[in-house]
Design an enzyme around this catalytic site. Structure first.
Site, short mmCIF file in Angstrom:
data_model
loop_
_atom_site.label_atom_id
_atom_site.label_comp_id
_atom_site.label_asym_id
_atom_site.label_seq_id
_atom_site.Cartn_x
_atom_site.Cartn_y
_atom_site.Cartn_z
N GLU A 45 -30.22 -10.01 15.39
CA GLU A 45 -30.23 -10.93 16.53
C GLU A 45 -31.69 -11.12 16.96
OE1 GLU A 45 -27.71 -11.60 20.65
OE2 GLU A 45 -27.19 -9.99 19.26
N GLU A 65 -27.79 -1.57 26.35
CA GLU A 65 -27.08 -2.82 26.57
C GLU A 65 -25.82 -2.61 27.40
OE1 GLU A 65 -25.55 -6.61 23.86
OE2 GLU A 65 -25.92 -4.67 22.92
#
Length: 903
Positions: A462, A740
């Site tokens: 990502e 996260e």
């Protein structure tokens, strides 16, 4: 004595390669006296370091401006170095001597027609051979050289060498931009690398972001299919003549020892193929191809470059239960491992990279998804060999060693930390070791994710410039480091990628070729993500006083507001389209990433916020008609918000922490509803066991809102929670960066879904703003931005006995510290930089008990004003360092004692 120092041009020390017509200068004043205010300055420019020939002189200019000073009625010439020096006068009459000399140098200063070189590429590019090509050009010098500069860019990434020495300390150049519209070039001074006689100029090219893997769909060549080099070496001789070595058909190209290099996948290197720049061992040098590609999109370097910032030594060599040998770097970091090895020719070793070990202590890479993060190195044999990668980076704490000899030594390995070379500006420390570790984790989250663009994560497939994450963290980031050049470049890409309708993609630079369903389709825009177009430039304006950037981004801000305004049937509500909502909110439904807060509610709240900031920007920039329009628009949005989401009795219809936080933070309520919402927010936190339930949208504002609405000690309670969910839960689990997910590693040792479980994801690190702005109390003033007026309003709370923080602002160092002493005594130390004014709030003080360095306040001449505000004392003062000692009010002390006991 008054002195002028810390000279900067466009935030940088002695920059070369500027392309703007009016470079801005900034400086700092130092004085051995308090209350130092500049009354005038003088700037001189010269073409020589000795100032024998003055190019421009401002004369003595009566002004207190010392940051972002433009040079009136002067235009620079391309490829010219200008030396400058500054002196200043202050109101009290002191005059400084001239500062030390600094310089800036202009770049090519033109669009595509300024470039005379050709784009060159390898003829074998795009074939099955994925090795990184290397180019070279031989040339002779037989005259004395005055200066030599290389102007260079690439489609892909480049690494330059001149006479077998690497050129510059920059990595991942020319950087990641919206390549179809903007491509940076860099400038290097190579005067000292040239030699009499034969010279060899060479370059490697890597795929990088331009045509390597990007996104989670295993896509490649998103921005282009051909990697290419564009280079000009400009040599000036002592006789006044010039010679230009250009990339053109005279260059040769060959394959290299870098057999493969990819941002996600890692790098494969065969040392047996190494050779000097005059020959290639496996094939002859081939003629290059010329690529027909535009030069009109090329711009000068805007951001600070990525460099090797620091080096870490591994703390342990582990053997896992599965028998793997694993290095522990002791820190989740971003960069690569430099290693030394000796062995037989043709033997291959591998390094695999991971952020964590699983609950059994085994090497864990499932959360990397499709990113292999693998370094393969084939030995040439013989002597000790040392290697580090070229065009890839990894996010990791642990490194699995494959194929290495049994007698591995820790000192054979070095972790090389890379990120954009931003100046460290903020420091925070306190009496809690856990909170200090949290601050450490926030800082390292920024180090790992500010590598040319503000990425969401640095390890999996990502690593994109998600707009929402950036706006959530921008103020915290700007306390920790000087982010102004970093965000200047990124915001220009954001504007370049903004849709014709004003919409903002989810991540910048955008992956326009990604047309798959879901997140890959960026033809729509999400609230709180697209709002980065407004929040980020306004924050940089507040933190650095950068009116030019605000003006530059103003049209983009307006277009974003117009985009929202055009959505749906009601122009004052945003209740259409896809939104991420309160992403990863803990109150989400099972199997959902989106929190329980109504997405239309979130969207309309951010709509109002962006309009309010655009209104402020219009006022700053003097656009009176726009200001009136946005003021009225904001009133209408707030009215529609209240009609839609607030009951007649003043109750918010969305019963979540995030909903209440946003309404209070964005000032969307009348007084009756506001008071009820403040009370209800406290109850919602209490109902959650004094824990948060917020996601990406609500968390950055949660503690600031609690502190602003009478729940300050509850904010401290949230800070000091150590069980899930909390900031310190991650710390107690051994985190060295911010995760996260609040429970990336669960209390039983199991892991969150590998689909999306980064352990270096800075969004929740936005609590850092609260530590600096509330706990230490350091804040700027939107009406006198860049810390021209410094607000220091520390807010002690239960659980901390002392706090020390400092911030290097555009004007100089700001410091704030407070200490609880025996007998209800409080010490508050502050430093206010020269050429600024400070407002200090002493919490729980009685004015008659306050002493500054042993003197009553009315005997301190540098104090301009003293006011009593409830149980606090507000002091307005000039620059300098101060120590305030006072007795804390008994009532305040009793409340504090009760709250400490409850925590």
């Amino acid at each position: 004595m008054l002195t002028v120092s810390h000279l900067r041009c466009e935030y940088k020390i002695n920059p070369i390669g500027l392309d703007m017509k009016s470079p801005r200068l900034s400086w700092k004043l130092q004085s051995d006296r308090r209350n130092c205010v500049q009354s005038a300055y003088q700037i001189q420019l010269s073409l020589t370091e000795s100032f024998e020939l003055i190019e421009w002189d401002s004369g003595k200019k009566n002004s207190d401006q010392s940051i972002h000073v433009e040079l009136d009625h002067w235009l620079p010439n391309a490829r010219t170095r200008y030396y400058y020096r500054i002196r200043a006068w202050e109101v009290a009459g002191d005059e400084s001597s001239w500062s030390d000399t600094a310089f800036f140098e202009m770049g090519l200063m033109g669009s595509g027609n300024a470039w005379k070189a050709d784009w060159i590429k390898a003829p074998f590019d795009g074939e099955t051979d994925v090795s990184c090509p290397r180019f070279h050009r031989l040339f002779d010098l037989h005259k004395s050289v005055t200066s030599a500069k290389i102007y260079v860019t690439a489609l892909g990434l480049y690494e330059l060498h001149l006479n077998d020495r690497r050129v510059g300390q920059d990595y991942f150049t020319p950087g990641w931009t919206s390549y179809g519209k903007r491509l940076q070039y860099q400038v290097y001074d190579v005067t000292d690398l040239l030699q009499n006689g034969e010279n060899i100029l060479g370059a490697y090219l890597g795929d990088g972001w331009y045509r390597g893997h990007l996104g989670w769909n295993k896509e490649q060549k998103i921005f282009g299919t051909d990697s290419a080099l564009l280079l000009e070496l400009h040599i000036r001789y002592t006789d006044g003549s010039e010679e230009h070595i250009l990339s053109n058909p005279d260059w040769k190209v060959a394959t290299s020892a870098i057999r493969m290099s990819d941002i996600y996948m890692g790098e494969t290197y065969d040392a047996r193929m190494e050779s000097n720049w005059t020959n290639a061992p496996t094939e002859n040098w081939s003629p290059v191809d010329v690529l027909d590609y535009t030069k009109d999109i090329i711009v000068a370097q805007e951001n600070v470059p990525v460099t090797q910032i620091e080096h870490l030594q591994p703390i342990a060599l582990l053997t896992t239960p599965q028998g793997d040998r694993v290095l522990d770097m002791g820190q989740n970091m971003v960069g690569w491992v430099r290693f030394s090895i000796q062995g037989e020719a043709g033997h291959t070793v591998e390094l695999r990279h991971a952020e964590i070990l699983d609950h059994e202590g085994n090497f864990y890479i499932e959360n990397l998804r499709g990113a292999t993060q693998c370094i393969r190195y084939t030995l040439k044999g013989g002597e000790l060999e040392t290697y580090e990668p070229h065009f890839t980076f990894q996010g990791f704490r642990y490194v699995k060693l494959i194929g290495f000899p049994d007698d591995v030594h820790l000192n054979d390995f070095t972790g090389v930390v890379l990120h954009s070379d931003m100046e460290r500006t903020g420091n925070f420390t306190c009496s809690s070791p856990l909170v200090n570790q949290l601050h450490h984790n926030i800082l390292w989250g920024q180090k790992g994710n500010f590598l040319d663009v503000p990425t969401d994560c640095p390890q999996r497939d990502e690593r994109l410039g998600w707009t929402g994450d950036a706006q959530m963290f921008v103020r915290t980031a700007s306390y920790l480091m000087n982010t102004a050049p970093f965000f200047t470049k990124w915001l220009r890409d954001l504007e370049a990628d903004q849709g014709e309708d004003g919409g903002i993609p989810f991540f910048v630079p955008d992956l326009r070729s990604s047309t798959s369903e879901g997140w890959g389709n960026t033809n729509h825009s999400s609230a709180a993500w697209g709002d980065a177009a407004v929040i980020c430039p306004w924050t940089i304006y507040e933190m650095y006083g950068d009116v030019r950037l605000l003006a530059e981004q103003y049209d983009s801000m307006k277009r974003w507001v117009s985009y929202i305004h055009a959505q749906g049937d009601n122009p004052y509500l945003w209740n259409t389209g896809f939104h991420f909502g309160d992403w990863l909110g803990l109150d989400s439904k099972p199997d959902s990433y989106i929190g329980a807060t109504d997405k239309d509610y979130v969207a309309t709240a951010f709509y109002a916020y962006s309009v309010s900031l655009t209104h402020k920007a219009a006022e700053v920039l003097g656009h009176a008609d726009d200001a009136a329009y946005y003021d009225k628009l904001h009133d209408n949005i707030v009215a529609a918000f209240q009609d839609e989401f607030v009951t007649p009795s003043g109750k918010i219809a969305v019963p979540t922490q995030t909903a209440h936080v946003l309404a209070l933070q964005f000032d969307l309520l009348d007084s009756k509803a506001r008071n009820r919402t403040i009370d209800q927010l406290g109850k919602l936190v209490a109902d959650a066991g004094n824990h948060l339930t917020t996601g990406f949208v609500g968390t950055p504002y949660l503690n600031p809102v609690l502190s602003d609405t009478g729940h300050h000690n509850l904010a401290y309670t949230l800070l000091f929670q150590e069980d899930y969910p909390s900031w310190l839960y991650q710390v107690t689990q051994g985190a060295t960066t911010v995760w996260e997910h609040w429970d990336g590693i669960r209390e039983d040792g199991s892991l969150w879904s590998a689909d999306m479980n980064s352990f270096n994801h800075y969004a929740y690190g936005a609590i850092g703003e609260w530590l600096y702005r509330y706990v230490a109390g350091i804040n700027t003033d939107e009406h006198q931005p860049g810390f021209r007026i410094v607000h220091i309003e520390p807010k002690p709370g239960p659980g901390l006995e002392w706090v020390e923080a400092n911030l290097e602002t555009m004007y100089g160092p700001v410091a704030s510290s407070w200490y609880r002493r025996e007998n209800n005594q409080m010490d508050v130390r502050v430093t206010i930089p020269a050429n600024t004014t400070g407002t200090i709030l002493l919490p729980g003080a009685e004015v008659q008990t306050v002493l500054e360095n042993g003197k009553p306040l009315d005997q301190v001449s540098d104090i301009h004003d003293v006011q009593t505000q409830g149980s606090d004392v507000r002091i307005v003062l000039g620059s300098g360092s101060y120590l305030f000692i006072y007795k804390v009010l008994e009532a305040d002390q009793e409340v504090h004692a009760q709250q400490v006991e409850s925590v």
